[in-house]
Write an enzyme that holds these catalytic residues in place. Structure first.
Site, PDB file in Angstrom:
ATOM      1  CB  SER A 157      -0.808   0.021   1.362  1.00  0.00           C
ATOM      2  OG  SER A 157      -0.021   0.312   2.504  1.00  0.00           O
ATOM      3  CE  LYS A 158      -1.257   6.801  -2.950  1.00  0.00           C
ATOM      4  NZ  LYS A 158      -2.787   7.039  -3.233  1.00  0.00           N
ATOM      5  NE  ARG A 159       0.415   0.530   5.667  1.00  0.00           N
ATOM      6  CZ  ARG A 159       0.930  -0.787   5.920  1.00  0.00           C
ATOM      7  NH1 ARG A 159       1.943  -0.777   6.686  1.00  0.00           N
ATOM      8  NH2 ARG A 159       0.361  -1.773   5.315  1.00  0.00           N
ATOM      9  CG  HIS A 160       4.612  -1.198   2.071  1.00  0.00           C
ATOM     10  ND1 HIS A 160       3.309  -1.579   2.063  1.00  0.00           N
ATOM     11  CD2 HIS A 160       5.103  -1.800   3.015  1.00  0.00           C
ATOM     12  CE1 HIS A 160       2.902  -2.378   2.802  1.00  0.00           C
ATOM     13  NE2 HIS A 160       3.930  -2.472   3.632  1.00  0.00           N
ATOM     14  N   GLY A 161       5.343   3.342   0.228  1.00  0.00           N
ATOM     15  CA  GLY A 161       6.136   4.130  -0.630  1.00  0.00           C
ATOM     16  C   GLY A 161       5.443   4.055  -1.813  1.00  0.00           C
TER      17      GLY A 161
END
Ligand code: GLU
Length: 464
Positions: free
Chosen positions: A240-244
């Site tokens: 997800s966006k959390r991972h970049g």
């Protein structure tokens, strides 16, 4: 049989990494078998589908060189054909009209939950006489799913997967407003497009059971399914966006080469022995679904970056010059013919250490900047101390140098250092600082040769 695959994105956003890999696997499988790779834009969700997203997806696929065969098929435009298929089932008694209101459906779910049964539709209108239909209610059309027995999908990645038919309720094919559901559209389109292999994320595995029932009801051949595991982040959680970055276009902006992306994504969930680096042609030769693993892959930016550095070192230098020029110009630094020539001459030295095109453009900027050069903190320190004095003494030697090639310059600077009892670095570092404005650059004698005598001396005098 000619293999026909498809990539079927919903245009509700950019092409994400998982989608790019699904497209890639479909592409490689089709090309490996000399078949066709088709593209279908699943734009039936009118509220969330946008032209901008369609453009972004096509753009990313083109960038990744996943060229599809023929024109893309737009699913929404085919809604009348989907409705026609539902009505044909209605005529054959394989589907039926259901008049349940949302309240009735909610009550049905509640009842099922209380009784510990699966919370699907209970078939209330399945065998009811149409004369009982309430007035003024637009019905949905539901498929009569098989109630006994089980359905098995021989998935090419997951192996045989079985579900009891009692678990599958009578799904809606056409909504009350006459629009088709995803389940119906996807089956009709895959059939009409002649798809032989449906390769997609395993979040669609449960849909395959229902879709198989629909194929049977319509009297059509069921394609082979291959449900590939999703991609997780490095922490093992859903990417997800959390991972970049998760959009293909962001990787493009961040300076990744499409061949590095494709190489990396091919290895993500698929393997061919220990091979880590391979060309598109090799991937096409080697790719098969047997090599796709069953467990979720982990996205590792460090690995992707290392591969990218490799492909930057392998790339055609002229292409890298174009990439660097367009990045520099986009950042407000115009590049003239001289600048371009320097980039071309200096590219070998520049690309050695670049991991992305962003790195490469940053490292290359000093070649095209106009004078006076701005010095960074470290360069200023080098030149504040003895550096400036060293350069002052070196200038006459450079002016008189008979040969301004890298080897001759290295010899000249070495002799100068020895004569003055200095280490090579004590001379090279101030030169570097003056020429590049920083404490890191390609090998300094390369830089001098690329800049030429006049520019080298101008830059040195400029800091004195
Ligand atoms: N449009 C669906 C999605 O983006 C794919 C449907 C399919 O591949 O069958 O998830």
């Amino acid at each position: 049989m000619t293999v026909v695959t498809r990539f079927a994105p919903s245009p509700t956003g950019y092409l994400h990494i998982g989608g790019a890999r699904t497209a890639l696997f479909n592409y490689l499988f089709a090309r490996h078998h000399g078949g066709k790779f088709l593209l279908r834009i699943e734009d039936t969700d009118r509220a969330r589908s946008t032209q901008q997203a369609v453009d972004a997806i096509l753009d990313s696929l083109t960038w990744l060189q996943l060229d599809w065969d023929g024109e893309p098929v737009y699913q929404f435009a085919r809604a009348p054909r989907h409705a026609e298929a539902a009505h044909s089932l209605l005529e054959k008694g394989l589907a039926y009209r259901c008049y349940c209101s949302p309240e009735e459906l909610a009550a049905m779910r509640e009842e099922a939950r209380a009784a510990g049964r699966p919370a699907g539709y209970n078939g209330y209108w399945r065998d009811r006489d149409p004369s009982e239909a309430p007035a003024g209610v637009d019905p949905v059309i539901r498929l009569k799913m098989p109630r006994e027995g089980e359905t098995t999908i021989d998935d090419l990645v997951q192996g045989p997967v079985t579900v009891a038919n009692a678990q599958l309720d009578d799904m809606v094919l056409l909504r009350a407003d006459g629009t088709p559901t995803y389940m119906l559209s996807v089956v009709v389109d895959d059939h009409d497009m002649g798809i032989t292999h449906v390769i997609r994320g395993d979040d669609h595995l449960t849909n395959a059971f229902r879709q198989a029932a629909l194929y049977r009801a319509l009297g059509w051949d069921i394609p082979q399914f291959a449900h590939i595991p999703l991609i997780n982040g490095p922490d093992g959680k859903k990417l997800s966006k959390r991972h970049g970055a998760v959009g293909a276009e962001t990787y493009r902006e961040d300076g990744f080469l499409p061949e590095a992306m494709c190489n990396y994504l091919t290895r993500l969930g698929w393997g061919h022995g220990d091979d880590e680096i391979f060309s598109r042609q090799q991937a096409i030769e080697w790719f098969d679904l047997a090599g796709v693993g069953r467990s979720a892959a982990r996205f590792d930016t460090a690995k992707l970056t290392a591969l990218n550095a490799h492909y930057i070192r392998e790339a055609d230098p002229a292409r890298l010059v174009d990439e660097v020029v367009s990045r520099l110009e986009a950042s407000g630094l115009p590049v003239d013919e001289t600048g371009r020539a320097r980039l071309a001459a200096g590219m070998e030295g520049l690309r050695e250490r670049a991991r992305t095109l962003v790195d490469l453009a940053d490292a290359a900027a000093f070649y095209v900047r106009s004078l006076p050069l701005e010095l960074d903190e470290k360069a200023r320190k080098i030149l504040d101390g003895e550096g400036a004095e060293v350069l002052r003494q070196l200038c006459p030697d450079l002016e008189a140098a008979p040969d301004f090639s890298r080897d001759a310059l290295e010899a000249l600077v070495r002799t100068f250092a020895e004569k003055n009892s200095m280490k090579l670095g004590q001379v090279a570092q101030p030169i570097r600082a003056a020429l590049s404005g920083s404490s890191v650059s390609p090998p300094v004698f390369d830089v001098m040769e690329v800049l030429g005598r006049n520019e080298t001396l101008d830059r040195i005098r400029g800091v004195l």
